[in-house]
Design a protein around this motif. Structure first.
Motif, PDB file in Angstrom:
ATOM      1  N   SER A  14       0.846  -1.196   0.000  1.00  0.00           N
ATOM      2  CA  SER A  14       0.000   0.000   0.000  1.00  0.00           C
ATOM      3  C   SER A  14       0.879   1.244   0.000  1.00  0.00           C
ATOM      4  O   SER A  14       1.894   1.291   0.704  1.00  0.00           O
ATOM      5  CB  SER A  14      -0.900   0.003   1.236  1.00  0.00           C
ATOM      6  OG  SER A  14      -1.591   1.233   1.349  1.00  0.00           O
ATOM      7  N   PRO A  15       0.514   2.267  -0.768  1.00  0.00           N
ATOM      8  CA  PRO A  15       1.322   3.487  -0.773  1.00  0.00           C
ATOM      9  C   PRO A  15       1.252   4.257   0.543  1.00  0.00           C
ATOM     10  O   PRO A  15       2.114   5.092   0.822  1.00  0.00           O
ATOM     11  CB  PRO A  15       0.727   4.297  -1.926  1.00  0.00           C
ATOM     12  CG  PRO A  15      -0.676   3.790  -2.072  1.00  0.00           C
ATOM     13  CD  PRO A  15      -0.614   2.342  -1.705  1.00  0.00           C
ATOM     14  N   HIS A  16       0.233   3.967   1.351  1.00  0.00           N
ATOM     15  CA  HIS A  16       0.060   4.694   2.609  1.00  0.00           C
ATOM     16  C   HIS A  16      -0.506   3.742   3.663  1.00  0.00           C
ATOM     17  O   HIS A  16      -1.026   2.669   3.351  1.00  0.00           O
ATOM     18  CB  HIS A  16      -0.891   5.891   2.426  1.00  0.00           C
ATOM     19  CG  HIS A  16      -0.495   6.787   1.289  1.00  0.00           C
ATOM     20  ND1 HIS A  16       0.517   7.696   1.372  1.00  0.00           N
ATOM     21  CD2 HIS A  16      -1.000   6.886   0.025  1.00  0.00           C
ATOM     22  CE1 HIS A  16       0.640   8.338   0.218  1.00  0.00           C
ATOM     23  NE2 HIS A  16      -0.258   7.868  -0.617  1.00  0.00           N
ATOM     24  N   ARG A  17      -0.428   4.148   4.907  1.00  0.00           N
ATOM     25  CA  ARG A  17      -0.913   3.303   6.006  1.00  0.00           C
ATOM     26  C   ARG A  17      -2.433   3.147   5.926  1.00  0.00           C
ATOM     27  O   ARG A  17      -3.176   4.106   5.672  1.00  0.00           O
ATOM     28  CB  ARG A  17      -0.510   3.907   7.350  1.00  0.00           C
ATOM     29  CG  ARG A  17      -0.768   2.964   8.517  1.00  0.00           C
ATOM     30  CD  ARG A  17      -0.043   3.413   9.767  1.00  0.00           C
ATOM     31  NE  ARG A  17      -0.235   2.451  10.842  1.00  0.00           N
ATOM     32  CZ  ARG A  17       0.355   2.534  12.034  1.00  0.00           C
ATOM     33  NH1 ARG A  17       1.193   3.528  12.288  1.00  0.00           N
ATOM     34  NH2 ARG A  17       0.134   1.615  12.967  1.00  0.00           N
ATOM     35  N   ILE A  18      -2.900   1.940   6.181  1.00  0.00           N
ATOM     36  CA  ILE A  18      -4.311   1.600   6.034  1.00  0.00           C
ATOM     37  C   ILE A  18      -5.121   2.153   7.208  1.00  0.00           C
ATOM     38  O   ILE A  18      -4.769   1.962   8.372  1.00  0.00           O
ATOM     39  CB  ILE A  18      -4.500   0.072   5.941  1.00  0.00           C
ATOM     40  CG1 ILE A  18      -3.710  -0.495   4.751  1.00  0.00           C
ATOM     41  CG2 ILE A  18      -5.974  -0.295   5.842  1.00  0.00           C
ATOM     42  CD1 ILE A  18      -4.138   0.035   3.412  1.00  0.00           C
ATOM     43  N   GLY A  44      -5.953   9.369   2.301  1.00  0.00           N
ATOM     44  CA  GLY A  44      -7.149   9.610   1.509  1.00  0.00           C
ATOM     45  C   GLY A  44      -7.269   8.771   0.256  1.00  0.00           C
ATOM     46  O   GLY A  44      -8.240   8.921  -0.492  1.00  0.00           O
ATOM     47  N   SER A  45      -6.330   7.866  -0.004  1.00  0.00           N
ATOM     48  CA  SER A  45      -6.452   6.989  -1.168  1.00  0.00           C
ATOM     49  C   SER A  45      -7.382   5.822  -0.859  1.00  0.00           C
ATOM     50  O   SER A  45      -7.613   5.467   0.306  1.00  0.00           O
ATOM     51  CB  SER A  45      -5.078   6.475  -1.600  1.00  0.00           C
ATOM     52  OG  SER A  45      -4.469   5.734  -0.551  1.00  0.00           O
ATOM     53  N   PHE A  46      -7.905   5.194  -1.923  1.00  0.00           N
ATOM     54  CA  PHE A  46      -8.860   4.099  -1.776  1.00  0.00           C
ATOM     55  C   PHE A  46      -8.474   2.997  -2.750  1.00  0.00           C
ATOM     56  O   PHE A  46      -8.166   3.263  -3.918  1.00  0.00           O
ATOM     57  CB  PHE A  46     -10.276   4.591  -2.068  1.00  0.00           C
ATOM     58  CG  PHE A  46     -11.337   3.527  -2.027  1.00  0.00           C
ATOM     59  CD1 PHE A  46     -11.851   3.089  -0.817  1.00  0.00           C
ATOM     60  CD2 PHE A  46     -11.816   2.953  -3.198  1.00  0.00           C
ATOM     61  CE1 PHE A  46     -12.827   2.102  -0.771  1.00  0.00           C
ATOM     62  CE2 PHE A  46     -12.781   1.966  -3.156  1.00  0.00           C
ATOM     63  CZ  PHE A  46     -13.298   1.541  -1.936  1.00  0.00           C
ATOM     64  N   HIS A  47      -8.511   1.744  -2.281  1.00  0.00           N
ATOM     65  CA  HIS A  47      -8.020   0.631  -3.081  1.00  0.00           C
ATOM     66  C   HIS A  47      -8.982  -0.550  -3.011  1.00  0.00           C
ATOM     67  O   HIS A  47      -9.533  -0.854  -1.946  1.00  0.00           O
ATOM     68  CB  HIS A  47      -6.639   0.190  -2.583  1.00  0.00           C
ATOM     69  CG  HIS A  47      -5.686   1.330  -2.397  1.00  0.00           C
ATOM     70  ND1 HIS A  47      -4.929   1.836  -3.424  1.00  0.00           N
ATOM     71  CD2 HIS A  47      -5.398   2.084  -1.296  1.00  0.00           C
ATOM     72  CE1 HIS A  47      -4.202   2.846  -2.974  1.00  0.00           C
ATOM     73  NE2 HIS A  47      -4.462   3.010  -1.693  1.00  0.00           N
ATOM     74  N   VAL A  48      -9.169  -1.209  -4.139  1.00  0.00           N
ATOM     75  CA  VAL A  48      -9.983  -2.420  -4.225  1.00  0.00           C
ATOM     76  C   VAL A  48      -9.116  -3.529  -4.793  1.00  0.00           C
ATOM     77  O   VAL A  48      -8.524  -3.388  -5.870  1.00  0.00           O
ATOM     78  CB  VAL A  48     -11.222  -2.211  -5.108  1.00  0.00           C
ATOM     79  CG1 VAL A  48     -12.034  -3.499  -5.197  1.00  0.00           C
ATOM     80  CG2 VAL A  48     -12.097  -1.082  -4.563  1.00  0.00           C
ATOM     81  N   LEU A 102      -8.249   4.679  -6.268  1.00  0.00           N
ATOM     82  CA  LEU A 102      -8.560   6.097  -6.416  1.00  0.00           C
ATOM     83  C   LEU A 102      -7.514   6.859  -5.622  1.00  0.00           C
ATOM     84  O   LEU A 102      -7.233   6.520  -4.466  1.00  0.00           O
ATOM     85  CB  LEU A 102      -9.959   6.408  -5.892  1.00  0.00           C
ATOM     86  CG  LEU A 102     -11.132   5.849  -6.719  1.00  0.00           C
ATOM     87  CD1 LEU A 102     -12.452   6.039  -5.979  1.00  0.00           C
ATOM     88  CD2 LEU A 102     -11.191   6.503  -8.091  1.00  0.00           C
ATOM     89  N   PRO A 103      -6.916   7.901  -6.208  1.00  0.00           N
ATOM     90  CA  PRO A 103      -5.802   8.584  -5.542  1.00  0.00           C
ATOM     91  C   PRO A 103      -6.256   9.472  -4.390  1.00  0.00           C
ATOM     92  O   PRO A 103      -7.457   9.649  -4.139  1.00  0.00           O
ATOM     93  CB  PRO A 103      -5.192   9.417  -6.674  1.00  0.00           C
ATOM     94  CG  PRO A 103      -6.354   9.706  -7.574  1.00  0.00           C
ATOM     95  CD  PRO A 103      -7.220   8.479  -7.528  1.00  0.00           C
ATOM     96  N   GLU A 104      -5.276  10.034  -3.698  1.00  0.00           N
ATOM     97  CA  GLU A 104      -5.550  10.986  -2.624  1.00  0.00           C
ATOM     98  C   GLU A 104      -6.427  12.132  -3.126  1.00  0.00           C
ATOM     99  O   GLU A 104      -6.282  12.581  -4.256  1.00  0.00           O
ATOM    100  CB  GLU A 104      -4.238  11.558  -2.088  1.00  0.00           C
ATOM    101  CG  GLU A 104      -3.282  10.539  -1.539  1.00  0.00           C
ATOM    102  CD  GLU A 104      -1.943  11.165  -1.193  1.00  0.00           C
ATOM    103  OE1 GLU A 104      -1.941  12.263  -0.604  1.00  0.00           O
ATOM    104  OE2 GLU A 104      -0.903  10.557  -1.506  1.00  0.00           O
ATOM    105  N   ASN A 105      -7.343  12.555  -2.261  1.00  0.00           N
ATOM    106  CA  ASN A 105      -8.226  13.699  -2.502  1.00  0.00           C
ATOM    107  C   ASN A 105      -9.294  13.456  -3.566  1.00  0.00           C
ATOM    108  O   ASN A 105     -10.071  14.362  -3.868  1.00  0.00           O
ATOM    109  CB  ASN A 105      -7.418  14.955  -2.867  1.00  0.00           C
ATOM    110  CG  ASN A 105      -6.469  15.361  -1.763  1.00  0.00           C
ATOM    111  OD1 ASN A 105      -6.803  15.291  -0.587  1.00  0.00           O
ATOM    112  ND2 ASN A 105      -5.257  15.772  -2.137  1.00  0.00           N
TER     113      ASN A 105
END
Length: 357
Positions: free
Chosen positions: A75-79, A100-104, A120-123
């Protein structure tokens, strides 16, 4: 720190599995075969500052053995939140991040790996962290909420994701937890121990609201919500100061308190005085006589807390305590196919697997 629960009266097997990483959240994966048990972890390595979503298997015959790693997705960022659909044919894993990113992630039903991923990226959805998500059972839609006051519904497909904004408070309100109730309805929770009910067939804001001014301390936050599939009129919520309560849409004026804060000068049983991080209806307790329990009575609920408690609380009954750890229990999950089994994450880099007789 108040601990008024009694030990579990029935045989209970507990297996602790040390981990090398911090486990932010964990979920059972729908069974791939009768012999395989898999769990999805949101892991964080504090040494490298790296985050990942991992799939592990547990030996059903000997749960005391360590987890067997099958797959990792970086993950690019902490969950910040992790959910799994309940469709065994093609499990869907949804994860949001503090950035603020979202992943499926689409799991392979044969070998417990990830086939593909869309993001979906940040923001894109929220300005800042996504504080809560919930994936419906089919994995086709996910609701997301944030402290920025936005509420979104993400549509999930094999080729990608799309989303629509349900509401934007423009900073006048914040949301920290959410749960689907039906294909068109969901609940949210937020600061002040408030709960909101949303109907996508009605525009302009929540269809019903429950304000937290009933509590002695209204500065608390709702961290988790659950809704039982057979009783969709009742929202179960857990939050600050050990608060666990239910909000019945048929009688919206005041909550049904299971633990924590009291009404006015009336004290309530307090199993914990810290943050209740997660609540789920306990589908194992009294599963055999569910139909005989009055519709006005709140069904038994399992909770985990910052002060290390994993327990079942029930309206008008003394709580049953499974674990009382010296560290926080920040996440747990009840196996929906085998509700006697529970898995939880301990703050000190460990996982506990509980089997109830």
């Amino acid at each position: 720190m108040a601990r008024n629960g009694t030990p579990h009266p029935q045989p209970l097997q507990i297996h602790r599995l040390p981990q090398s990483k911090y486990i932010d959240a964990l979920r059972w994966l729908p069974p791939i075969s009768p012999f395989d048990r898999h769990v999805v972890l949101a892991a964080f390595n504090s040494d490298s500052d790296a985050s990942s979503v991992e799939i592990h298997s547990i030996n059903s015959k000997n749960p005391s053995e360590t987890l067997t790693h099958h797959f990792s997705w970086t993950s690019p960022h902490r969950i910040s939140s992790l959910k799994v659909s309940q469709t065994p044919q093609k499990p869907v894993i949804a994860a949001s991040s503090f950035s603020g990113s979202f992943h499926v992630l689409f799991a392979d039903s044969l070998d417990a790996t990830i086939d593909s991923e869309v993001s979906l990226p940040e923001n894109a959805l929220h300005a800042g962290p996504i504080s809560g998500i919930d994936l419906n059972e089919s994995g086709s839609e996910c609701v997301t909420v944030g402290m920025d006051g936005r509420v979104n519904v993400v549509s999930v497909g094999g080729s990608g994701v799309s989303y629509r904004k349900v509401f934007d408070s423009n900073g006048l309100a914040s949301y920290t937890a959410t749960k689907w109730a039906s294909p068109a309805e969901f609940a949210t929770g937020g600061p002040g121990l408030g709960v909101q009910w949303w109907d996508q067939r009605k525009c302009g804001g929540p269809a019903a609201q429950f304000k937290g001014n009933w509590a002695q301390k209204t500065s608390g936050i709702v961290h988790s919500i659950d809704i039982h599939p057979s009783r969709k009129h009742t929202c179960l919520a857990g939050g600050s100061s050990g608060s666990v309560f239910a909000w019945d849409l048929r009688w919206q004026q005041q909550p049904i308190i299971l633990s924590g804060v009291g009404m006015g000068e009336t004290p309530a049983q307090s199993l914990s005085e810290s943050e209740v991080w997660e609540v789920q209806y306990d589908t194992f307790t009294r599963a055999a006589n569910l139909a005989s329990i009055s519709s006005t009575r709140v069904l038994p609920a399992m909770i985990c807390s910052e002060d290390g408690i994993l327990a079942v609380v029930e309206q008008g009954e003394e709580a049953i305590e499974f674990l009382a750890e010296p560290c926080a229990i920040n996440s747990f999950d009840i196996d929906k196919q085998n509700p006697s089994d529970v898995i939880c994450s301990l703050e000190w880099e460990s996982i506990a697997v509980l089997s109830r007789a």
